[in-house]
Design an enzyme around this catalytic site. Structure first.
Site, mmCIF file in Angstrom:
data_model
loop_
_atom_site.group_PDB
_atom_site.id
_atom_site.type_symbol
_atom_site.label_atom_id
_atom_site.label_comp_id
_atom_site.label_asym_id
_atom_site.label_seq_id
_atom_site.Cartn_x
_atom_site.Cartn_y
_atom_site.Cartn_z
ATOM 1 N NE ARG A 1 -4.260 -1.488 1.655
ATOM 2 C CZ ARG A 1 -5.305 -1.624 2.554
ATOM 3 N NH1 ARG A 1 -5.336 -1.423 3.876
ATOM 4 N NH2 ARG A 1 -6.549 -2.276 2.057
ATOM 5 C CE LYS B 1 -19.838 -16.721 8.048
ATOM 6 N NZ LYS B 1 -19.948 -15.786 9.321
ATOM 7 N N GLY C 1 -8.206 -8.966 0.090
ATOM 8 C CA GLY C 1 -7.039 -9.586 0.939
ATOM 9 C C GLY C 1 -6.531 -11.146 0.479
ATOM 10 N N GLY D 1 -12.433 -4.210 1.604
ATOM 11 C CA GLY D 1 -13.958 -3.799 1.508
ATOM 12 C C GLY D 1 -14.411 -2.906 0.733
HETATM 13 C C1 3PG Z 1 -8.680 -1.873 4.764
HETATM 14 O O1 3PG Z 1 -7.586 -2.377 5.263
HETATM 15 O O2 3PG Z 1 -9.799 -2.259 4.218
HETATM 16 C C2 3PG Z 1 -8.867 -0.442 4.867
HETATM 17 O O3 3PG Z 1 -7.748 0.269 5.412
HETATM 18 C C3 3PG Z 1 -10.004 0.036 5.912
HETATM 19 O O4 3PG Z 1 -10.060 -0.434 7.122
HETATM 20 P P1 3PG Z 1 -11.039 -0.489 8.060
HETATM 21 O O5 3PG Z 1 -11.982 -1.784 7.624
HETATM 22 O O6 3PG Z 1 -10.496 -0.751 9.298
HETATM 23 O O7 3PG Z 1 -11.779 0.686 7.987
#
Ligand code: 3PG
Ligand code: MG
Length: 425
Positions: A56, A218, A375, A398
């Protein structure tokens, strides 16, 4: 970078009618001597006080370097972890600043142990043209998480211009990505633009035929993703634990596999919508099964119609993978998120790793446009050493899923809002 050519903005088809052509880039903006706040996502793994994965940081580096080279005083903002207003040693951005300095040896990179207030003000005022400062974790202040206008004001007071290069945080309606964009001229950084362009094109106007592969545990966490994708894709491959819920919906025996019986009706709705939308849903045809999920557990392969009552499905079988390979060679674009099996436990990551290699191979050979994110998916690509072979790999987890689900992302909306204010139609 190809930017977003107005007027045909690419987006994710979100309901709100997000006009991405309003999002401004920093190209051509005179930043000489200006204090530029750059929101990045340096939420990176830290191991024993050292950054364990620099992906990142490296991906945001071009924006930071470009601003520094143009003579800006670059002030880097980020969160790390979820400290919820309470500083802890493990969530300090100090080691991240040290890593950034290592990656930019010719630039002065300072760490300022505060995000707002006197200390932040003094530290940023001391910056010379072309220098970089990393402020402390934004989430040491609950105002960040609460999108508090006062916290946004305190941040904005440190800068003249705001740049957001944190696509992977774009789904959080937090002060440093949302409220702040209403207080300063707001621009998208190069990584932000690359992400929304690559993902937008793959979702909105892909070269067809286009396939999505969605795996993971899921159905319940990806209902919107699956629902949005079946209306846009030609084929949707459902893999991983969530495939068992679909198999159950088809009346198949799934043994003791992880599944969500409460979501069988949802799976049926998604299959019906796919049928109406002309999207083919592709499920496994054979599976790797074992009695338990355990490292090196004894496993065997069985057809999907033949899963023993006391066994659990843990990976896609060879026929399922061959089917996927065949289909991949017949499509032009693939969007991939989520593993095909219990990826973390050997040998049940084999199917996911084989898929990573196959997508990389077809992309290298120029036969496939491939976009991946999340991820586990990125981990699989890295294990195989093929992440660079794909057309585009997102830094987001996310936010990538929210985008695939057809949702407006607060940070992208905020950038579009800021741009729209200065270019009234
Ligand atoms: C992530 O790693 O998906 C982003 O940095 C967001 O982090 P968070 O889910 O803690 O908001
Ligand atoms: Mg996360």
């Amino acid at each position: 970078m190809n930017g977003l050519a107005a007027p045909s903005a690419v987006g994710n088809g979100a309901e709100g009618g997000l006009d991405l052509s309003c999002v401004r880039t920093i190209d051509g903006v005179d930043v000489m001597g200006k204090r530029v706040l750059v929101r990045v996502d340096f939420n990176v793994p830290i191991d024993g006080g050292v950054v364990a994965d620099t992906t990142r940081i490296s991906r945001a580096l071009p924006t930071i370097a470009k601003l520094a080279q143009a003579g800006a005083k670059v002030i880097v903002l980020s969160h790390l972890g979820r400290p919820k207003g309470v500083p802890t040693p493990e969530t300090s951005l100090r080691p991240v600043a040290a890593k950034l300095q290592e990656l930019m040896p010719d630039t002065v990179v300072r760490f300022i142990p505060a995000a707002i207030g006197e200390e932040a003000k003094r530290g940023t005022e001391a910056l010379k043209h072309g220098e970089v400062a990393v402020l402390e974790n934004l989430r040491y202040h609950m105002g960040e998480n609460k999108n508090d206008p006062e916290f946004a004001k305190a941040l904005a007071a440190l800068g003249d211009i705001y740049v957001n290069d944190a696509f992977s945080s774009a789904h959080r309606p937090h002060a440093s990505v949302d409220a702040i964009a209403d207080l300063l001229p707001a621009y998208a950084g190069q990584l932000m633009m690359a992400e929304i362009t690559a993902l937008g094109e793959a979702l909105e106007k892909p070269e067809r035929p286009v396939m999505a592969i969605v795996g993971g545990a899921k159905v319940s966490t990806k209902i919107e993703v699956l629902t949005n994708l079946v209306t846009r894709m030609d084929q949707l491959v459902v893999g991983g634990g969530m495939a068992t819920t679909f198999l159950l919906a088809q009346g198949k025996e799934i043994g003791t596999s992880l599944c969500e019986p409460d979501f069988v009706p949802t799976a049926k709705d998604i299959m019906a919508l796919a049928e109406r939308s002309g999207c083919e849903i592709v499920l496994p045809v054979d599976e790797v099964v074992a009695m338990k999920l355990e490292e090196n557990a004894e496993s065997r392969i069985c057809p999907v119609d033949d899963v023993p009552a006391d066994a659990m499905i843990l990976d896609a079988g060879p026929d399922s993978l061959a089917n996927l390979s065949r289909r991949l060679s017949a499509v032009r674009t693939v969007l991939w998120n989520g593993p095909l099996g219990a990826f973390e436990t050997k040998p049940f990551g084999a199917g996911t790793l084989a898929l990573a290699r196959e997508i990389a191979r077809l992309t290298r050979e120029g036969k496939l446009i491939s976009v991946a994110g999340g991820g586990d998916t990125v981990r699989a690509l890295n294990v195989e050493g093929v992440a660079d072979d794909l057309t585009y790999v997102s830094t987001a987890g996310g936010a990538f899923l929210e985008w695939l689900g057809g949702h407006d992302l607060p940070a992208v909306l905020a950038l579009a809002r800021s741009g729209a204010r200065v270019q009234p139609n």
